[in-house]
Write an enzyme that holds these catalytic residues in place. Structure first.
Site, PDB file in Angstrom:
ATOM      1  CB  SER A   1      -7.929   3.380   2.771  1.00  0.00           C
ATOM      2  OG  SER A   1      -7.070   2.957   3.802  1.00  0.00           O
TER       3      SER A   1
ATOM      4  CB  SER B   1      -8.349   0.515   5.700  1.00  0.00           C
ATOM      5  OG  SER B   1      -8.995   1.720   5.223  1.00  0.00           O
TER       6      SER B   1
ATOM      7  CE  LYS C   1      -3.829   1.887   2.719  1.00  0.00           C
ATOM      8  NZ  LYS C   1      -4.732   1.679   3.955  1.00  0.00           N
TER       9      LYS C   1
HETATM   10  N1  GLN Z   1     -13.188   4.171   6.418  1.00  0.00           N
HETATM   11  C1  GLN Z   1     -12.418   4.311   7.840  1.00  0.00           C
HETATM   12  C2  GLN Z   1     -11.982   5.812   7.815  1.00  0.00           C
HETATM   13  O1  GLN Z   1     -12.102   6.486   6.825  1.00  0.00           O
HETATM   14  C3  GLN Z   1     -11.299   3.584   7.943  1.00  0.00           C
HETATM   15  C4  GLN Z   1     -10.313   3.676   6.901  1.00  0.00           C
HETATM   16  C5  GLN Z   1      -9.024   2.960   7.353  1.00  0.00           C
HETATM   17  O2  GLN Z   1      -8.859   1.817   7.978  1.00  0.00           O
HETATM   18  N2  GLN Z   1      -7.861   3.333   7.208  1.00  0.00           N
HETATM   19  O3  GLN Z   1     -11.517   6.300   8.617  1.00  0.00           O
END
Ligand code: GLN
Length: 490
Positions: free
Chosen positions: A154, A178, A79
Protein backbone atom coordinates in the site's frame (compact mmCIF):
# COMPACT_ATOMS: atom_id res chain seq x y z
CA UNK A 1 24.70 15.84 -10.43
CA UNK A 2 21.49 17.63 -9.53
CA UNK A 3 20.70 17.93 -5.81
CA UNK A 4 17.54 15.82 -5.98
CA UNK A 5 19.62 12.92 -7.33
CA UNK A 6 21.75 12.78 -4.17
CA UNK A 7 21.23 10.40 -1.28
CA UNK A 8 20.45 11.15 2.37
CA UNK A 9 24.07 11.17 3.58
CA UNK A 10 25.36 13.30 0.69
CA UNK A 11 22.65 15.92 1.18
CA UNK A 12 23.08 16.08 4.95
CA UNK A 13 26.90 16.35 4.64
CA UNK A 14 26.68 18.97 1.86
CA UNK A 15 24.34 21.18 3.87
CA UNK A 16 26.46 20.83 6.99
CA UNK A 17 29.60 21.74 5.00
CA UNK A 18 27.64 24.71 3.49
CA UNK A 19 28.23 23.46 -0.08
CA UNK A 20 24.56 24.19 -0.67
CA UNK A 21 21.71 25.33 1.53
CA UNK A 22 18.72 23.38 2.87
CA UNK A 23 16.48 25.74 0.90
CA UNK A 24 18.33 25.00 -2.37
CA UNK A 25 17.90 21.26 -1.80
CA UNK A 26 14.24 21.74 -0.94
CA UNK A 27 13.54 23.82 -4.08
CA UNK A 28 15.34 21.32 -6.33
CA UNK A 29 13.38 18.38 -4.89
CA UNK A 30 10.15 20.36 -5.15
CA UNK A 31 10.90 21.21 -8.81
CA UNK A 32 11.52 17.51 -9.59
CA UNK A 33 8.28 16.63 -7.79
CA UNK A 34 6.28 19.21 -9.72
CA UNK A 35 7.79 18.09 -13.03
CA UNK A 36 6.85 14.42 -12.45
CA UNK A 37 3.57 14.60 -10.57
CA UNK A 38 1.43 14.96 -13.70
CA UNK A 39 2.59 11.47 -14.75
CA UNK A 40 3.11 9.75 -11.37
CA UNK A 41 0.59 11.16 -8.83
CA UNK A 42 2.63 9.96 -5.84
CA UNK A 43 1.30 12.64 -3.49
CA UNK A 44 -1.97 13.37 -1.74
CA UNK A 45 -0.69 16.60 -0.17
CA UNK A 46 2.34 18.73 -1.02
CA UNK A 47 3.73 20.50 2.04
CA UNK A 48 5.55 23.23 0.07
CA UNK A 49 4.96 26.09 2.51
CA UNK A 50 5.62 24.16 5.70
CA UNK A 51 8.69 22.52 4.16
CA UNK A 52 10.13 25.76 2.85
CA UNK A 53 9.79 27.29 6.31
CA UNK A 54 11.51 24.31 7.92
CA UNK A 55 14.35 24.45 5.36
CA UNK A 56 14.87 28.19 6.00
CA UNK A 57 14.97 27.53 9.72
CA UNK A 58 17.66 24.86 9.25
CA UNK A 59 19.77 27.32 7.24
CA UNK A 60 19.37 29.97 9.96
CA UNK A 61 20.40 27.55 12.68
CA UNK A 62 23.46 26.48 10.68
CA UNK A 63 24.39 30.12 10.06
CA UNK A 64 24.09 30.68 13.82
CA UNK A 65 26.62 27.91 14.47
CA UNK A 66 24.10 25.36 15.75
CA UNK A 67 24.10 21.68 14.80
CA UNK A 68 20.55 21.02 13.56
CA UNK A 69 20.92 17.23 13.60
CA UNK A 70 22.07 14.30 11.45
CA UNK A 71 19.32 14.81 8.84
CA UNK A 72 19.58 18.61 8.74
CA UNK A 73 17.82 19.86 5.62
CA UNK A 74 17.09 16.42 4.11
CA UNK A 75 13.63 16.42 2.45
CA UNK A 76 11.29 13.55 3.28
CA UNK A 77 7.83 12.36 2.30
CA UNK A 78 5.58 10.40 4.66
CA UNK A 79 2.89 7.89 3.85
CA UNK A 80 -0.46 9.52 4.48
CA UNK A 81 -1.32 7.28 7.43
CA UNK A 82 1.47 8.88 9.53
CA UNK A 83 0.08 11.78 11.56
CA UNK A 84 1.59 15.22 10.98
CA UNK A 85 0.30 18.00 13.21
CA UNK A 86 -1.65 20.56 11.18
CA UNK A 87 -0.93 18.82 7.86
CA UNK A 88 -3.83 16.83 6.35
CA UNK A 89 -3.52 13.07 6.97
CA UNK A 90 -6.08 11.00 5.08
CA UNK A 91 -4.97 7.33 5.13
CA UNK A 92 -6.02 7.41 1.47
CA UNK A 93 -9.67 7.56 2.52
CA UNK A 94 -12.55 9.88 1.91
CA UNK A 95 -13.58 9.42 5.54
CA UNK A 96 -10.45 11.37 6.60
CA UNK A 97 -10.41 13.53 3.46
CA UNK A 98 -9.81 16.82 5.25
CA UNK A 99 -8.56 15.71 8.66
CA UNK A 100 -5.53 17.52 10.07
CA UNK A 101 -4.18 15.70 13.14
CA UNK A 102 -3.68 17.64 16.39
CA UNK A 103 -0.44 15.75 17.11
CA UNK A 104 2.64 14.27 15.42
CA UNK A 105 3.45 10.58 15.04
CA UNK A 106 6.59 9.69 16.99
CA UNK A 107 8.46 8.86 13.77
CA UNK A 108 7.81 12.32 12.37
CA UNK A 109 8.74 13.97 15.68
CA UNK A 110 12.05 12.04 15.62
CA UNK A 111 12.83 12.90 12.00
CA UNK A 112 12.01 16.57 12.48
CA UNK A 113 14.16 16.72 15.58
CA UNK A 114 16.98 15.23 13.49
CA UNK A 115 16.53 18.09 10.99
CA UNK A 116 14.46 16.43 8.22
CA UNK A 117 12.13 18.66 6.20
CA UNK A 118 8.61 17.55 5.15
CA UNK A 119 7.91 17.82 1.42
CA UNK A 120 4.66 15.88 1.17
CA UNK A 121 2.28 13.14 2.20
CA UNK A 122 2.13 10.19 -0.15
CA UNK A 123 -0.64 8.22 -1.79
CA UNK A 124 -1.57 4.80 -0.45
CA UNK A 125 -4.20 2.12 -0.62
CA UNK A 126 -7.12 3.13 1.59
CA UNK A 127 -6.20 2.41 5.23
CA UNK A 128 -3.20 0.46 3.84
CA UNK A 129 -5.43 -2.32 2.52
CA UNK A 130 -4.23 -3.40 -0.89
CA UNK A 131 -1.09 -3.86 -2.93
CA UNK A 132 -1.38 -1.49 -5.88
CA UNK A 133 -2.31 1.97 -4.53
CA UNK A 134 -5.50 1.37 -6.53
CA UNK A 135 -7.85 1.39 -3.52
CA UNK A 136 -6.92 5.01 -2.66
CA UNK A 137 -9.83 7.46 -2.70
CA UNK A 138 -7.42 9.87 -4.43
CA UNK A 139 -6.86 7.79 -7.57
CA UNK A 140 -3.95 5.56 -8.59
CA UNK A 141 -0.19 6.24 -8.54
CA UNK A 142 1.98 5.19 -11.49
CA UNK A 143 5.26 3.26 -11.43
CA UNK A 144 8.11 5.62 -12.42
CA UNK A 145 9.73 2.82 -14.48
CA UNK A 146 6.61 2.34 -16.60
CA UNK A 147 3.68 4.67 -16.02
CA UNK A 148 1.15 2.09 -17.25
CA UNK A 149 2.03 -0.10 -14.25
CA UNK A 150 1.35 0.10 -10.54
CA UNK A 151 4.08 1.15 -8.09
CA UNK A 152 2.82 -1.48 -5.65
CA UNK A 153 1.12 -0.88 -2.35
CA UNK A 154 0.00 0.00 0.00
CA UNK A 155 2.93 2.46 0.43
CA UNK A 156 3.15 2.96 -3.36
CA UNK A 157 3.31 6.75 -3.27
CA UNK A 158 6.37 6.73 -0.98
CA UNK A 159 8.17 4.13 -3.13
CA UNK A 160 7.36 5.95 -6.39
CA UNK A 161 8.54 9.28 -4.92
CA UNK A 162 11.93 7.86 -3.90
CA UNK A 163 12.35 5.92 -7.18
CA UNK A 164 11.56 9.03 -9.26
CA UNK A 165 13.96 11.23 -7.27
CA UNK A 166 11.43 13.50 -5.52
CA UNK A 167 13.18 12.89 -2.19
CA UNK A 168 16.14 10.77 -1.01
CA UNK A 169 13.96 8.97 1.54
CA UNK A 170 10.37 8.38 2.54
CA UNK A 171 8.48 6.41 5.17
CA UNK A 172 5.88 3.73 4.64
CA UNK A 173 4.10 1.17 6.78
CA UNK A 174 4.07 -2.60 6.32
CA UNK A 175 1.30 -4.86 7.64
CA UNK A 176 1.74 -7.69 5.16
CA UNK A 177 4.27 -6.39 2.65
CA UNK A 178 3.40 -2.75 2.05
CA UNK A 179 6.98 -1.47 2.27
CA UNK A 180 8.82 -4.42 0.72
CA UNK A 181 6.53 -5.01 -2.25
CA UNK A 182 6.46 -1.40 -3.57
CA UNK A 183 10.22 -1.07 -2.92
CA UNK A 184 10.67 -4.13 -5.11
CA UNK A 185 8.29 -2.97 -7.89
CA UNK A 186 10.04 0.42 -7.95
CA UNK A 187 13.65 -0.85 -7.80
CA UNK A 188 14.68 0.70 -4.46
CA UNK A 189 15.53 -0.35 -0.86
CA UNK A 190 12.86 -0.79 1.82
CA UNK A 191 12.97 -2.16 5.35
CA UNK A 192 10.13 -3.66 7.37
CA UNK A 193 11.75 -3.60 10.80
CA UNK A 194 11.28 -6.19 13.55
CA UNK A 195 7.87 -5.66 15.21
CA UNK A 196 8.51 -3.32 18.15
CA UNK A 197 11.63 -1.67 16.66
CA UNK A 198 9.81 1.51 15.52
CA UNK A 199 7.05 3.29 17.42
CA UNK A 200 3.54 3.02 15.97
CA UNK A 201 2.30 6.04 17.93
CA UNK A 202 0.52 8.28 15.43
CA UNK A 203 0.30 5.61 12.73
CA UNK A 204 -3.34 5.19 11.72
CA UNK A 205 -3.82 1.55 12.67
CA UNK A 206 -4.78 -1.22 10.26
CA UNK A 207 -3.71 -4.52 11.90
CA UNK A 208 -2.07 -3.43 15.14
CA UNK A 209 -0.25 -6.71 15.81
CA UNK A 210 1.24 -6.64 12.29
CA UNK A 211 1.82 -2.93 11.45
CA UNK A 212 5.34 -1.55 11.44
CA UNK A 213 6.72 1.71 10.01
CA UNK A 214 9.92 1.68 7.97
CA UNK A 215 11.96 3.67 5.42
CA UNK A 216 12.55 3.65 1.63
CA UNK A 217 15.90 4.87 0.23
CA UNK A 218 18.10 4.48 -2.84
CA UNK A 219 20.98 2.77 -1.02
CA UNK A 220 21.37 0.57 2.02
CA UNK A 221 23.62 2.87 4.07
CA UNK A 222 21.00 5.63 3.87
CA UNK A 223 18.49 3.10 5.15
CA UNK A 224 20.72 2.37 8.17
CA UNK A 225 21.18 6.08 8.86
CA UNK A 226 17.42 6.70 8.90
CA UNK A 227 16.89 3.63 11.09
CA UNK A 228 19.41 4.95 13.61
CA UNK A 229 16.97 7.80 14.18
CA UNK A 230 13.73 5.81 14.06
CA UNK A 231 14.69 2.81 16.22
CA UNK A 232 13.91 4.22 19.67
CA UNK A 233 11.97 2.96 22.64
CA UNK A 234 8.73 4.99 22.91
CA UNK A 235 6.67 5.22 26.09
CA UNK A 236 3.66 6.27 23.96
CA UNK A 237 3.50 2.84 22.27
CA UNK A 238 3.18 -0.18 24.55
CA UNK A 239 4.42 -2.48 21.75
CA UNK A 240 7.64 -0.49 21.36
CA UNK A 241 10.24 -2.87 22.76
CA UNK A 242 13.47 -2.00 21.00
CA UNK A 243 15.34 -0.71 24.08
CA UNK A 244 18.88 -0.08 22.91
CA UNK A 245 18.62 -2.40 19.92
CA UNK A 246 18.71 0.56 17.52
CA UNK A 247 22.47 0.31 17.96
CA UNK A 248 22.43 -2.57 15.46
CA UNK A 249 22.26 0.06 12.71
CA UNK A 250 25.41 1.87 13.74
CA UNK A 251 27.98 0.11 11.60
CA UNK A 252 27.49 -1.77 8.35
CA UNK A 253 30.65 -3.68 7.59
CA UNK A 254 29.51 -5.34 4.39
CA UNK A 255 31.34 -8.49 5.42
CA UNK A 256 29.40 -11.75 5.12
CA UNK A 257 32.14 -14.36 5.09
CA UNK A 258 30.80 -17.60 6.60
CA UNK A 259 27.22 -16.30 6.90
CA UNK A 260 24.61 -19.02 6.31
CA UNK A 261 21.96 -17.78 3.86
CA UNK A 262 19.00 -20.12 3.39
CA UNK A 263 16.67 -20.87 0.51
CA UNK A 264 13.21 -22.19 1.44
CA UNK A 265 12.69 -25.74 0.17
CA UNK A 266 8.89 -25.47 0.22
CA UNK A 267 8.90 -22.41 -2.08
CA UNK A 268 10.71 -24.32 -4.84
CA UNK A 269 7.52 -25.53 -6.53
CA UNK A 270 5.87 -22.09 -6.66
CA UNK A 271 6.02 -20.34 -10.02
CA UNK A 272 8.10 -17.20 -10.41
CA UNK A 273 8.36 -14.71 -13.28
CA UNK A 274 11.50 -15.54 -15.30
CA UNK A 275 13.06 -12.18 -14.37
CA UNK A 276 12.71 -12.98 -10.67
CA UNK A 277 14.05 -16.54 -11.05
CA UNK A 278 17.05 -15.12 -12.91
CA UNK A 279 17.62 -12.52 -10.15
CA UNK A 280 17.60 -15.30 -7.54
CA UNK A 281 20.42 -17.06 -9.43
CA UNK A 282 22.46 -13.86 -9.79
CA UNK A 283 22.00 -12.98 -6.12
CA UNK A 284 22.99 -16.46 -4.95
CA UNK A 285 26.16 -16.22 -7.07
CA UNK A 286 26.90 -12.79 -5.53
CA UNK A 287 26.39 -14.12 -1.99
CA UNK A 288 28.70 -17.05 -2.66
CA UNK A 289 31.36 -14.85 -4.21
CA UNK A 290 31.27 -12.72 -1.04
CA UNK A 291 31.92 -15.82 1.08
CA UNK A 292 28.41 -16.73 2.27
CA UNK A 293 27.35 -20.36 2.55
CA UNK A 294 24.02 -21.32 0.94
CA UNK A 295 21.85 -23.71 3.00
CA UNK A 296 18.22 -24.89 2.89
CA UNK A 297 15.38 -24.61 5.40
CA UNK A 298 11.79 -25.80 5.42
CA UNK A 299 8.67 -23.71 6.18
CA UNK A 300 5.74 -26.02 5.30
CA UNK A 301 3.02 -24.22 7.32
CA UNK A 302 4.07 -20.85 5.92
CA UNK A 303 3.74 -22.02 2.32
CA UNK A 304 0.36 -23.62 2.91
CA UNK A 305 -1.64 -21.54 5.40
CA UNK A 306 -0.09 -18.10 5.87
CA UNK A 307 -2.19 -16.20 3.30
CA UNK A 308 -5.57 -17.42 4.62
CA UNK A 309 -4.60 -16.90 8.27
CA UNK A 310 -3.10 -13.46 7.66
CA UNK A 311 -6.23 -12.18 5.94
CA UNK A 312 -8.41 -13.52 8.78
CA UNK A 313 -6.26 -11.82 11.44
CA UNK A 314 -5.76 -8.58 9.50
CA UNK A 315 -9.48 -8.20 8.78
CA UNK A 316 -10.38 -8.96 12.41
CA UNK A 317 -8.01 -6.29 13.71
CA UNK A 318 -9.08 -3.85 10.98
CA UNK A 319 -12.76 -4.09 11.83
CA UNK A 320 -11.94 -3.16 15.43
CA UNK A 321 -9.52 -0.39 14.50
CA UNK A 322 -11.86 1.19 11.97
CA UNK A 323 -14.87 1.23 14.32
CA UNK A 324 -13.72 4.67 15.53
CA UNK A 325 -14.54 6.30 12.18
CA UNK A 326 -18.17 7.08 12.84
CA UNK A 327 -18.52 10.72 11.81
CA UNK A 328 -18.46 11.91 15.42
CA UNK A 329 -14.79 12.21 16.25
CA UNK A 330 -12.88 12.50 12.98
CA UNK A 331 -13.14 13.82 9.45
CA UNK A 332 -16.09 13.21 7.15
CA UNK A 333 -19.52 13.65 8.71
CA UNK A 334 -23.14 14.34 7.81
CA UNK A 335 -25.93 16.08 9.71
CA UNK A 336 -27.10 13.95 12.63
CA UNK A 337 -30.69 15.13 12.47
CA UNK A 338 -31.75 11.72 11.11
CA UNK A 339 -30.55 10.04 14.32
CA UNK A 340 -27.24 8.54 15.38
CA UNK A 341 -27.63 5.14 13.73
CA UNK A 342 -28.54 6.61 10.35
CA UNK A 343 -25.67 9.03 10.65
CA UNK A 344 -23.14 6.24 11.33
CA UNK A 345 -24.52 4.29 8.42
CA UNK A 346 -24.34 7.16 6.00
CA UNK A 347 -20.87 8.29 7.06
CA UNK A 348 -19.42 4.79 6.83
CA UNK A 349 -21.26 3.92 3.59
CA UNK A 350 -19.94 7.00 1.81
CA UNK A 351 -16.69 7.44 3.67
CA UNK A 352 -15.16 3.99 3.10
CA UNK A 353 -14.31 2.42 -0.26
CA UNK A 354 -15.26 -1.11 -1.38
CA UNK A 355 -12.10 -2.95 -0.27
CA UNK A 356 -12.19 -1.44 3.22
CA UNK A 357 -15.87 -2.29 3.59
CA UNK A 358 -15.28 -5.88 2.54
CA UNK A 359 -12.52 -6.23 5.16
CA UNK A 360 -14.73 -4.70 7.87
CA UNK A 361 -17.53 -7.11 7.02
CA UNK A 362 -15.13 -10.09 6.94
CA UNK A 363 -13.58 -9.04 10.27
CA UNK A 364 -17.00 -8.63 11.87
CA UNK A 365 -18.05 -12.13 10.81
CA UNK A 366 -14.77 -13.82 11.74
CA UNK A 367 -14.82 -12.44 15.28
CA UNK A 368 -18.50 -13.00 16.08
CA UNK A 369 -18.69 -15.03 19.31
CA UNK A 370 -20.17 -18.09 17.57
CA UNK A 371 -17.46 -18.18 14.91
CA UNK A 372 -14.37 -16.66 16.43
CA UNK A 373 -13.00 -19.93 17.87
CA UNK A 374 -13.29 -21.58 14.48
CA UNK A 375 -11.74 -18.74 12.45
CA UNK A 376 -10.00 -15.90 14.26
CA UNK A 377 -8.66 -17.97 17.17
CA UNK A 378 -7.68 -20.81 14.80
CA UNK A 379 -5.77 -18.34 12.63
CA UNK A 380 -3.87 -17.02 15.66
CA UNK A 381 -2.88 -20.61 16.54
CA UNK A 382 -1.49 -21.12 13.04
CA UNK A 383 0.30 -17.81 13.46
CA UNK A 384 2.14 -19.23 16.49
CA UNK A 385 3.12 -22.28 14.42
CA UNK A 386 4.47 -20.01 11.70
CA UNK A 387 6.57 -18.08 14.21
CA UNK A 388 7.88 -21.39 15.59
CA UNK A 389 8.73 -22.66 12.11
CA UNK A 390 10.80 -19.53 11.42
CA UNK A 391 12.54 -19.78 14.80
CA UNK A 392 13.53 -23.38 14.02
CA UNK A 393 14.72 -22.42 10.55
CA UNK A 394 16.98 -19.76 12.09
CA UNK A 395 18.71 -22.39 14.21
CA UNK A 396 20.37 -23.52 10.98
CA UNK A 397 20.59 -20.26 9.05
CA UNK A 398 21.47 -16.60 9.71
CA UNK A 399 18.96 -15.29 7.19
CA UNK A 400 16.70 -16.36 4.32
CA UNK A 401 16.86 -15.16 0.70
CA UNK A 402 13.47 -15.23 -1.02
CA UNK A 403 11.34 -13.40 -3.57
CA UNK A 404 9.19 -10.43 -2.54
CA UNK A 405 6.44 -11.29 -5.02
CA UNK A 406 5.90 -14.07 -7.56
CA UNK A 407 5.66 -11.55 -10.44
CA UNK A 408 6.69 -8.01 -11.39
CA UNK A 409 4.58 -4.84 -11.23
CA UNK A 410 1.20 -5.47 -12.95
CA UNK A 411 -0.67 -3.04 -15.20
CA UNK A 412 -2.79 -0.40 -13.45
CA UNK A 413 -6.27 -1.86 -12.89
CA UNK A 414 -5.24 -5.49 -13.47
CA UNK A 415 -5.23 -6.64 -9.81
CA UNK A 416 -8.02 -4.37 -8.60
CA UNK A 417 -10.49 -6.39 -10.67
CA UNK A 418 -9.40 -9.60 -8.96
CA UNK A 419 -8.83 -9.16 -5.22
CA UNK A 420 -7.84 -12.82 -4.67
CA UNK A 421 -4.96 -12.45 -7.12
CA UNK A 422 -3.68 -9.57 -5.00
CA UNK A 423 -4.07 -11.49 -1.73
CA UNK A 424 -2.20 -14.51 -3.09
CA UNK A 425 0.66 -12.38 -4.37
CA UNK A 426 1.42 -11.44 -0.73
CA UNK A 427 2.55 -15.01 -0.06
CA UNK A 428 6.21 -14.10 0.45
CA UNK A 429 5.74 -10.95 2.50
CA UNK A 430 2.89 -11.44 4.96
CA UNK A 431 4.35 -14.42 6.90
CA UNK A 432 7.17 -12.12 7.99
CA UNK A 433 4.68 -9.79 9.71
CA UNK A 434 2.88 -12.75 11.28
CA UNK A 435 6.15 -13.79 12.94
CA UNK A 436 7.20 -10.19 13.77
CA UNK A 437 10.46 -10.56 11.81
CA UNK A 438 12.51 -8.00 9.87
CA UNK A 439 12.45 -8.08 6.06
CA UNK A 440 14.79 -6.13 3.79
CA UNK A 441 13.68 -5.60 0.18
CA UNK A 442 16.47 -4.66 -2.21
CA UNK A 443 17.15 -3.99 -5.88
CA UNK A 444 19.15 -6.82 -7.48
CA UNK A 445 20.86 -4.58 -10.03
CA UNK A 446 18.90 -6.22 -12.85
CA UNK A 447 15.90 -5.43 -15.06
CA UNK A 448 13.46 -7.92 -16.52
CA UNK A 449 14.46 -8.73 -20.11
CA UNK A 450 10.91 -8.47 -21.41
CA UNK A 451 9.30 -5.58 -19.50
CA UNK A 452 12.41 -3.61 -18.50
CA UNK A 453 11.08 -3.43 -14.93
CA UNK A 454 13.53 -3.49 -12.01
CA UNK A 455 13.73 -6.76 -10.07
CA UNK A 456 13.92 -6.91 -6.27
CA UNK A 457 14.37 -9.68 -3.72
CA UNK A 458 14.09 -10.01 0.03
CA UNK A 459 16.28 -10.99 2.98
CA UNK A 460 14.50 -12.16 6.14
CA UNK A 461 16.14 -12.71 9.52
CA UNK A 462 15.37 -13.55 13.15
CA UNK A 463 13.84 -10.88 15.39
CA UNK A 464 16.22 -7.95 16.01
CA UNK A 465 18.62 -9.03 13.26
CA UNK A 466 17.71 -5.92 11.20
CA UNK A 467 21.26 -4.54 11.31
CA UNK A 468 22.69 -7.86 10.13
CA UNK A 469 20.22 -7.96 7.21
CA UNK A 470 21.40 -4.53 6.11
CA UNK A 471 24.99 -5.66 6.52
CA UNK A 472 24.32 -8.51 4.08
CA UNK A 473 22.49 -5.95 1.95
CA UNK A 474 25.64 -3.82 1.79
CA UNK A 475 27.75 -6.80 0.68
CA UNK A 476 25.20 -7.43 -2.08
CA UNK A 477 24.89 -3.78 -3.09
CA UNK A 478 28.66 -3.61 -3.59
CA UNK A 479 28.45 -6.48 -6.08
CA UNK A 480 25.03 -5.94 -7.69
CA UNK A 481 24.93 -2.12 -7.69
CA UNK A 482 22.66 0.42 -5.95
CA UNK A 483 19.28 1.64 -7.27
CA UNK A 484 19.24 4.46 -9.82
CA UNK A 485 16.59 7.14 -10.39
CA UNK A 486 13.76 6.24 -12.77
CA UNK A 487 12.88 8.54 -15.67
CA UNK A 488 9.29 8.79 -14.42
CA UNK A 489 7.91 9.17 -17.94
CA UNK A 490 9.48 12.59 -18.55
N1 GLN B 1 -1.71 -6.42 0.80
C1 GLN B 1 -1.81 -6.65 2.20
C2 GLN B 1 -3.17 -6.25 2.70
O1 GLN B 1 -3.93 -5.69 1.96
C3 GLN B 1 -0.73 -5.94 2.95
C4 GLN B 1 -0.94 -4.49 3.07
C5 GLN B 1 0.00 -3.83 4.01
O2 GLN B 1 1.11 -4.31 4.27
N2 GLN B 1 -0.43 -2.71 4.56
O3 GLN B 1 -3.50 -6.51 3.82
Amino acid sequence: MRLHESGVREIAAGIRAKKFSALEVFEDCLARTTACEGKISALITTAADEGRQQARRIDERLAGGENPGPLAGVPVMLKDNICTRGVRTTAGSRILGDWAPPYDATVWALLREAGAVLLGKTNMDEFAMGNTCGTSAFGPTANPWDVTRVPGGSSGGSAAAVAAGYVPFALGSDTGGSIRQPASYCGICGLKPTYGMVSRYGLIAYGSSLDQIGPFTRNVEDLALVMRILARQDSKDSTSTCGTRGECFSELRGDIKGKRVALVRDFRDFTLDPGIAEAMKRTIAALESAGAEMVEVSLPTVGRYAVACYYAIAASEAHTNLARFDGVRYGYTVSSSAGLKDMFQEVRSHGFGAEVKSRIIAGTCLTEPVRSEQYYVAATRVRSLIAKEFAEAFENADCILQPVTPSLAPEIGEVDDDAMKGYESDLYTLPINMAGLPGYSFFTGGYDAESGLPVGLQLVGPRWSDGELLNTGLALEKILGAPVIAKAGI
